[in-house]
Design a protein around this motif. Structure first.
Motif, short mmCIF file in Angstrom:
data_model
loop_
_atom_site.label_atom_id
_atom_site.label_comp_id
_atom_site.label_asym_id
_atom_site.label_seq_id
_atom_site.Cartn_x
_atom_site.Cartn_y
_atom_site.Cartn_z
N SER A 8 29.75 26.16 62.42
CA SER A 8 30.01 25.48 64.09
C SER A 8 29.05 25.88 64.83
O SER A 8 28.49 26.71 65.09
CB SER A 8 31.68 26.52 64.00
OG SER A 8 32.58 25.61 65.62
N ASN A 11 29.94 27.41 71.12
CA ASN A 11 30.56 27.05 72.15
C ASN A 11 31.52 25.78 71.91
O ASN A 11 32.57 26.05 73.22
CB ASN A 11 29.05 26.44 73.00
CG ASN A 11 29.19 25.15 72.25
OD1 ASN A 11 28.62 24.61 71.34
ND2 ASN A 11 28.19 24.36 73.48
N LYS A 12 31.88 25.89 70.88
CA LYS A 12 33.09 24.58 70.27
C LYS A 12 33.93 24.98 69.60
O LYS A 12 34.95 24.67 69.73
CB LYS A 12 32.62 23.30 69.41
CG LYS A 12 31.26 22.52 70.60
CD LYS A 12 31.17 21.24 69.86
CE LYS A 12 30.34 20.41 70.82
NZ LYS A 12 29.85 19.02 70.17
N TRP A 13 33.29 26.05 68.49
CA TRP A 13 34.74 27.10 68.05
C TRP A 13 33.96 28.19 67.34
O TRP A 13 32.36 27.87 66.25
CB TRP A 13 34.88 26.24 67.01
CG TRP A 13 36.53 26.78 66.44
CD1 TRP A 13 36.12 27.39 64.59
CD2 TRP A 13 37.88 26.98 66.11
NE1 TRP A 13 37.15 28.16 64.87
CE2 TRP A 13 38.45 27.74 64.98
CE3 TRP A 13 38.31 26.52 67.69
CZ2 TRP A 13 39.94 28.53 65.34
CZ3 TRP A 13 39.16 27.08 67.59
CH2 TRP A 13 40.38 27.30 66.84
N SER A 14 33.82 29.06 68.05
CA SER A 14 33.29 30.51 67.40
C SER A 14 33.81 31.43 66.26
O SER A 14 35.06 31.16 66.20
CB SER A 14 32.95 30.78 68.12
OG SER A 14 34.40 31.82 68.86
N ASP A 17 36.87 32.59 67.59
CA ASP A 17 38.16 31.88 67.94
C ASP A 17 38.75 31.72 66.56
O ASP A 17 39.93 31.31 66.15
CB ASP A 17 37.94 30.13 67.81
CG ASP A 17 37.07 30.26 69.26
OD1 ASP A 17 37.85 30.93 70.33
OD2 ASP A 17 36.00 29.48 69.49
N GLN A 18 37.92 31.46 65.12
CA GLN A 18 38.64 31.59 64.21
C GLN A 18 39.35 32.69 64.04
O GLN A 18 39.95 32.25 63.14
CB GLN A 18 37.33 31.32 63.10
CG GLN A 18 37.67 31.38 61.33
CD GLN A 18 38.85 29.50 61.51
OE1 GLN A 18 38.24 28.73 61.25
NE2 GLN A 18 39.74 30.11 60.38
N ALA A 20 40.36 34.26 65.40
CA ALA A 20 42.09 34.37 66.70
C ALA A 20 43.43 33.19 66.39
O ALA A 20 44.38 33.48 66.51
CB ALA A 20 42.04 33.77 68.49
N ALA A 21 42.90 32.63 65.51
CA ALA A 21 43.59 31.54 64.87
C ALA A 21 45.11 32.32 63.34
O ALA A 21 45.75 31.59 62.97
CB ALA A 21 42.81 30.51 63.44
N THR A 26 43.24 27.75 60.51
CA THR A 26 42.94 25.62 60.93
C THR A 26 41.81 25.02 60.79
O THR A 26 41.95 25.37 59.63
CB THR A 26 42.43 26.36 63.14
OG1 THR A 26 42.67 24.97 62.92
CG2 THR A 26 40.64 26.71 62.01
#
Length: 137
Positions: A8, A11-14, A17-18, A20-21, A26
């Protein structure tokens, strides 16, 4: 259990982010390569994958688990491609860079070394153990 590597762009999915899901995880969508699609289709529930930051960082930063098997990707207008769902398992204590992987002769046959553009790829048990050890997992 099989092992994988998924890429990944941070800047699109870090990795953050993972994480935080949360436990719900996700979807892992956007794959538009037939070889990568075949790997997604081969994934089983509970399989683990390295989470690799591509373009920025170029390093393995964590481990995710497959929590939902292959299903259609609604972002694919052609209807040919699909996705799986993953959840964060744990970060690597020390990210393992592409430079370090390429420098390790034990990893010379790793798909990441020989086909670095492929967004979903298998990882052998031996490669998995080496990278987990190097990353402190």
């Amino acid at each position: 259990m099989a092992h994988w590597l998924i890429k990944s762009e941070p800047n699109k999915w870090s990795w953050a982010d993972q994480v935080a899901a949360g436990a719900a995880g996700t979807f892992w969508n956007g794959v538009r390569n037939h070889t990568a699609k075949q790997y997604l289709m081969a994934m089983k529930l509970g399989d683990e994958a390295f989470f690799y930051h591509s373009n920025e960082g170029k390093e393995i930063v964590g481990i995710v688990e497959v929590i939902k098997l292959f299903y259609p990707d609604p972002s694919d207008a052609s209807g040919k491609f699909g996705m799986v769902d993953v959840r964060a398992v744990k970060p690597l204590k020390k990210p393992v860079s592409l430079v370090a992987i390429k420098a390790d002769p034990r990893l010379k046959d790793m798909v990441l070394v020989n086909n670095s553009r492929l967004s979903v790829q298998p990882v052998t048990d031996a490669e998995w153990k080496i990278i987990c050890k190097e990353g402190g997992a």
